[in-house]
Design a protein around this motif. Sequence first.
Motif, PDB file in Angstrom:
ATOM      1  N   ARG A 116       0.830  -1.203   0.000  1.00 30.32           N
ATOM      2  CA  ARG A 116       0.000   0.000   0.000  1.00 30.32           C
ATOM      3  C   ARG A 116       0.862   1.251   0.000  1.00 30.32           C
ATOM      4  NH1 ARG A 116      -5.899  -0.160   0.077  1.00 30.32           N
ATOM      5  NH2 ARG A 116      -5.640   1.913   0.982  1.00 30.32           N
ATOM      6  N   GLN A 117       1.967   1.195   0.756  1.00 32.31           N
ATOM      7  CA  GLN A 117       2.863   2.348   0.783  1.00 32.31           C
ATOM      8  C   GLN A 117       3.481   2.581  -0.590  1.00 32.31           C
ATOM      9  OE1 GLN A 117       3.599   4.497   3.593  1.00 32.31           O
ATOM     10  NE2 GLN A 117       4.292   5.638   1.797  1.00 32.31           N
ATOM     11  N   LEU A 118       3.865   1.482  -1.249  1.00 30.80           N
ATOM     12  CA  LEU A 118       4.414   1.610  -2.599  1.00 30.80           C
ATOM     13  C   LEU A 118       3.383   2.188  -3.561  1.00 30.80           C
ATOM     14  CD1 LEU A 118       6.439  -1.708  -2.950  1.00 30.80           C
ATOM     15  CD2 LEU A 118       7.376   0.600  -2.987  1.00 30.80           C
ATOM     16  N   GLU A 119       2.138   1.719  -3.445  1.00 34.67           N
ATOM     17  CA  GLU A 119       1.090   2.247  -4.308  1.00 34.67           C
ATOM     18  C   GLU A 119       0.860   3.729  -4.037  1.00 34.67           C
ATOM     19  OE1 GLU A 119      -2.188  -0.266  -3.418  1.00 34.67           O
ATOM     20  OE2 GLU A 119      -1.497  -1.923  -4.702  1.00 34.67           O
ATOM     21  N   ASP A 120       0.836   4.101  -2.744  1.00 32.55           N
ATOM     22  CA  ASP A 120       0.670   5.513  -2.408  1.00 32.55           C
ATOM     23  C   ASP A 120       1.843   6.333  -2.927  1.00 32.55           C
ATOM     24  OD1 ASP A 120      -1.682   4.892  -1.163  1.00 32.55           O
ATOM     25  OD2 ASP A 120      -0.856   4.902   0.875  1.00 32.55           O
ATOM     26  N   ASP A 121       3.048   5.774  -2.773  1.00 28.26           N
ATOM     27  CA  ASP A 121       4.234   6.481  -3.270  1.00 28.26           C
ATOM     28  C   ASP A 121       4.183   6.647  -4.781  1.00 28.26           C
ATOM     29  OD1 ASP A 121       5.157   6.684  -0.739  1.00 28.26           O
ATOM     30  OD2 ASP A 121       6.745   5.193  -0.918  1.00 28.26           O
ATOM     31  N   LEU A 122       3.711   5.592  -5.465  1.00 31.33           N
ATOM     32  CA  LEU A 122       3.626   5.676  -6.920  1.00 31.33           C
ATOM     33  C   LEU A 122       2.614   6.731  -7.336  1.00 31.33           C
ATOM     34  CD1 LEU A 122       4.340   4.665  -9.733  1.00 31.33           C
ATOM     35  CD2 LEU A 122       2.614   2.868  -9.457  1.00 31.33           C
TER      36      LEU A 122
END
Length: 684
Positions: free
Chosen positions: A296-302
């Motif tokens: 989820r953090q990666l998706e938010d970062d993306l």
Amino acid sequence: MSGKKRPSVTKRSSRPAARKPRTPRAAASDTTPVLKKGSALPAAAARFQAIIETSTDLICCYLPDGRLTYVNEAYGRFFGKPAQELVGRTFQPLIPVEDRPMIDRMLAALQARRLPYSHEHRVIRADGDIRWTQWRNSAITDGAGRLLEYQALGQDITERKRAEESLRQSLERFDLAVQGAHDGLWDAVAVSDDYFNLANPMYYSPRMKEIMGVEGDDTPDTIGTWAALVHPDDRDRVFAALAAHLTRRVPYDMEYRIIKKNGERRWIAAKGQALWDETGRPLRMAGSFSDITERRQLEDDLRQAQKMEAVGRLAGGIAHDFNNLLTIIGGCSDRLLRRIDPQDPLSRYVRDITASSDRAAALTRQLLAFSRRQVLEPNVLSLNDSLLSLDPILRRLLGEHIELALALRPDLGPVKADPGQIEQVILNLAINARDSMPNGGRLTIATVNAVVDQGDAGKPHRLPPGAYTQLIVTDTGQGMDQAILTHLFEPFFTTKGVGKGAGLGLATAYGIVAQSGGVIRASSEPGRGATFTVCLPQVAQAPEPLRPATLSGAAHRSTRGSETILLAEDEDTVRTLTRELLEEEGYRLLEARNGVEALVVARQHAGPIHLLLTDVVMPQMGGRALADRLTSDRPGLKVLYMSGYPADPNLQQGTLGAQAALLPKPMLPEALLHKIRDVLDASS
């Protein structure tokens, strides 16, 4: 019994040691091992013999040395040999070598205690097939209690053993899967008047307990233990999804948050499948439980990176157009100031125009920094040196009400970055920390070495494996909640009041760090201060000494010259102002509106060209391509780029040609003149 052979009863000596082995006519007619001496019940013996011979169990009698004295028909069929061939021989050859020590222990136990003895072992049949058997052994004694022989009752348990082995392997695979899986597993009893009875038992795999943070404690394995950890804002949604699955069989597949016992928040992906009875009532429900916080953090970062990239493109485009306009505004106001009497009342307005142009130019530089479209001039440097040189400025900037503490690692690895831009990052972070501590506090700036290994590469920071230098800035200020952290590095986002900040400081720091190959992250909670971590890749070279901001005596150096300069600039007003300025200083100017035209002008000029002064972005042919063509034709030609928006990939990476330099727009006339002299006077 007429016409039928009566079963014979063989007399036995009361001394078994003196008895000779007998070879019966047929195993089926020899009931000596099972009928007591002196029996007068021939009818009962016949019935007993019939039962033995028709039994599917394996029945045998044997002496202490293992010699068989009797086997029933089932025993012979099982081993694939006639009964008469087996009787009188020992049974040890029928047993695999590996199992024979167990048989020896069984015989010893029977002789010692004469108690029934049960055991399981493998046997070898005539066709070589190995089967599992189960036996119950007991001793047969005479009236005086003397041992006569042993009897054994056996069954073929091969299929049971295979089923047990299959089950064992299945359980073993399940255990390995549960232990090795990254996902947790759960199984809940659903039968109840209330499907969500918190007291209902629920199985948690070790991984699920680890994810929930309840491993190793006395938390009961009930639905309530899990339900208590579901984030309050997600609880209604989670239970509604469970009810929809149990009552309407809607697939249960969702993501929600939990709050672990230690207060840590994690994102969970949960899937489940219920089992219903014939009436449609749910009996139980099982499923998986995955920690997807990093994903989820990666998706938010993306998403954030894509948004920042889009805003960056817009900001870069605006900055390019503004820089050209500001170059014209600044150039015109400078030329007016050169021609107007300082005592003229109109000179005040011209100076105001110049000051406003400078402020606007500073904003566009911040926009370019955020959008990662500025041209860097990187050096190998130590962040410790940068901090030590800024220490006096930082203390004045923070004020006496804020304590500054530097914790610098002595063996800090060097990094490659633009020194001026890194100083800008440090100052921006310090100002941000100061504003969060209006009543005073402590600002700690630390430097550390860090290593990102292959396992860390997939984490939210998205850094490739390698050695890194970290700059950690921690304050004791007001802190921020998650909503603010989400937008913290966006341009023009600010928590300060109107007129107290443009919202570009942290956005600028973000762009500078990203363009230097690193990352910057923030962590904070309301009332607990904030920590900003800058992570830059280390390099193997030794740090270079920091260069002073201005050269001594540069302001008093002559800017006049007589060299020939080829000026390539697509903005007509900028080109005209630049030509007039340089011609007033004694230079000879050749003009072109783009790269293609500049090539034609250069070919038509028979004399030397000492300097190419070119914009980076032009129609038809950009400045870098033009410089490459001209320097190949004229090896001694020097190049000075002007850039309001350096879109050339090589310039974005900070790599100019060996004889090239850069002057960013908007450019003050004095800065342009000094830069031209620097380039022309530099040794080739």
